[in-house]
Motif scaffolding. Structure first.
Motif, short mmCIF file in Angstrom:
data_model
loop_
_atom_site.label_atom_id
_atom_site.label_comp_id
_atom_site.label_asym_id
_atom_site.label_seq_id
_atom_site.Cartn_x
_atom_site.Cartn_y
_atom_site.Cartn_z
N ALA A 18 0.84 -1.20 0.00
CA ALA A 18 0.00 0.00 0.00
C ALA A 18 0.87 1.25 0.00
N LEU A 21 2.28 1.81 -3.35
CA LEU A 21 1.25 2.37 -4.22
C LEU A 21 1.23 3.88 -4.11
N TRP A 264 -4.34 -2.42 -8.42
CA TRP A 264 -4.28 -1.10 -7.80
C TRP A 264 -3.47 -0.10 -8.62
N PRO A 293 -9.19 -0.06 -7.75
CA PRO A 293 -8.42 0.84 -6.89
C PRO A 293 -8.58 0.44 -5.42
N LEU A 294 -7.48 0.51 -4.69
CA LEU A 294 -7.47 0.01 -3.31
C LEU A 294 -8.61 0.53 -2.44
N ASP A 297 -11.48 -1.71 -2.91
CA ASP A 297 -11.38 -3.02 -2.25
C ASP A 297 -11.88 -2.90 -0.82
N THR A 313 -5.06 6.54 -9.13
CA THR A 313 -4.90 5.11 -9.44
C THR A 313 -5.22 4.85 -10.90
N TRP A 317 -2.76 3.13 -13.30
CA TRP A 317 -3.22 1.83 -13.81
C TRP A 317 -3.12 1.79 -15.33
#
Ligand code: MNI
Length: 479
Positions: A18, A21, A264, A293-294, A297, A313, A317
């Motif tokens: 994370a 990211l 992500w 995208p986190l 989630d 993101t 991505w």
């Protein structure tokens, strides 16, 4: 990055991912560059580039003992009428394909084939997806048969956030025995490749089957990141591609990256994978990553700070997906994107992803068609506000090399441009939903309306006269 089978180490690694990211995603990108070129395209038998649009069918197949989705033929008809889809990512389960080692259930594949026919009869292209989440039922997941699940007695606790089951000790061990990464352990990849060969042999001559998505959301167990993707994952893909090609020369083979990270917007280290189709024949390997995208989630919507994060993101991505697709020399299909569509901003997010896919020239399969809050229909199969967002004008087949296509809702204009070429025949086809195009469409620009098929709501567009280097058309509602 190596992940040990301790939940603390693994949880630490998840935090590190994370953090990585946050470091990788840059500032929100400049506006859309309307280029759909730069990668190869999946083409039909007339050489036309296919813009695949549809849904996943279905999450329900994961948990049902028969491994089949909830749908009846009438549901496929309803989807076809409501969305004009021409693509489906169809889930199948390894536990049903190969219930005992080396024993295949052809009755199951016949049931799958019947459902494939339902789609094929309505003009769909089907991608079969050998699905797994959290390995298999023996470790509280779905996909793999019990005989191929070796957890060495390690525990798998139930977790509120389902993704966390991936880092339970028993799950990590089951993956390690699958990938053959544990010294002296098992290596089940040959079984997996042989199971795929059996499926491919069954569907090789089925015109509705476009290809095979080799593994849903691969997870490396204790080997993570580049070591996983360039190591055991690439090895599995190479072995499975060879096994499939031995029985099926022409179907497309779709590969996915390591899911946690690529979903992500983080980089993938998936290497180039050669297609052994033969000299002089174009490779048919496609890239089918997922987009989650986190914050989504974690159940977030698309507003405020979460929206900012999601937008960053989307930018990373896209960059990472295109980079990997270039390395693979592969067309792109977004195999999954989606969210609880009742969350604030959710409909804007879905529209945004569809527009992003257009600028990338990528196909899309929304997750999923299971009735409920994520779907375009509720538990009673009544349309939800998501349905009109998914039921959007788009090209279906483009008679040449696509240059760009965009749908501009305020001006009710679908713009499509392409470069005609000798080995692309027939008309460009666009889907025009009744909501915007109740009486069909009018074409301006370099092409001409050739025919309107009211039932499928498709307009055929010819390239017009002459040998234009590039054709650009605008399609607007007929009065
Ligand atoms: O979001 C995920 C996902 C998050 C995290 C992890 N790991 C920690 C390994 C793995 C996967 N997946 C998204 C969607 N994919 C399935 C079906 O393929 C859907 O049910 C999920 O929403």
């Amino acid at each position: 990055m190596r992940l040990r089978a301790s939940r603390w180490t693994a949880a630490g690694a998840a935090v590190a991912v994370a953090a990585a990211l946050l470091a990788v995603v840059g500032p929100a990108g400049a506006g859309a560059a309307h280029t759909a070129t730069g990668h190869r395209w999946i083409t039909d038998d007339q050489g036309r580039a296919l813009v695949l649009t549809g849904l996943n069918t279905a999450s329900s197949a994961k948990s049902r003992p028969d491994g089949l989705p909830w749908i009846k033929e009438a549901d496929v008809q309803r989807e076809s009428d409501a969305l004009g889809s021409d693509f489906v990512r169809f889930l199948i389960q390894w536990r049903n394909v190969e219930p005992a080692p080396g024993t295949y259930d052809d009755g199951y594949l016949a049931q799958v084939a019947e459902r494939v026919r339902w789609y094929g009869a309505r003009g769909y292209h089907v991608m079969l997806d050998l699905h797994q989440d959290v390995y298999g039922p023996a470790v509280r997941g779905n996909g793999a048969p019990a005989w191929a699940t070796e957890a060495d007695g390690l525990p798998v606790a139930e977790r509120g956030q389902w993704e966390l089951k991936y880092i339970e000790p028993g799950t990590v061990r089951a993956f390690d025995h699958f990938w053959g990464t544990r010294p002296g352990g098992r290596d089940l990849r040959a079984h997996y490749a042989a199971a795929w060969a059996h499926v491919a042999e069954r569907f090789a001559d089925d015109p509705a089957v476009l290809g095979y998505d080799l593994m849903n959301e691969p997870f490396g167990g204790s080997v993570q990141g580049p070591a996983f993707e360039a190591g055991p994952l690439a090895a599995l893909y190479r072995e499975t591609i060879a096994a499939v090609r031995a029985v099926d020369h022409d179907s497309w083979i779709f590969v996915e990256p390591e899911a946690v990270s690529a979903n992500w917007g983080l980089p993938s280290a998936l290497p180039y994978l050669k297609d052994p189709r033969g000299d002089g024949e174009e490779a048919r390997i496609a890239y089918a990553p997922h987009l989650y995208p986190l914050p989504m989630d974690l159940g977030g919507g698309y507003t405020g700070d979460t929206k900012k994060w999601v937008d960053r993101t989307l930018t990373s991505w896209r960059e990472q997906t295109e980079k990997t697709a270039r390395r693979l020399g592969a067309p792109v299909v977004i195999g999954e994107y989606g969210l609880d569509a009742t969350l604030p901003g959710a409909l804007d997010y879905v529209a945004k992803v569809r527009a992003l896919a257009d600028t990338m020239g990528a196909g899309t399969a929304y997750w999923s068609n299971d009735p409920g809050s994520w779907a375009p229909w509720d538990q009673h199969l009544k349309p939800t506000p998501l349905l009109p967002v998914l039921d959007r004008p788009a090209p279906r087949a483009i008679a040449g090399d696509p240059v760009a296509y965009t749908w501009d809702e305020p001006s009710r204009t679908l713009s499509v441009s392409w470069r005609p070429k000798a080995d692309a025949h027939g008309n460009t086809e666009v889907y025009l939903p009744a909501r915007f195009f109740p009486h069909g469409g009018v074409v301006t620009g370099g092409g001409e309306a050739a025919a309107w098929a009211p039932k499928s709501r498709t307009l055929m567009i010819s390239s017009g006269s002459g040998d234009a280097h590039e054709v650009s058309v605008e399609v607007r509602p007929r009065a």
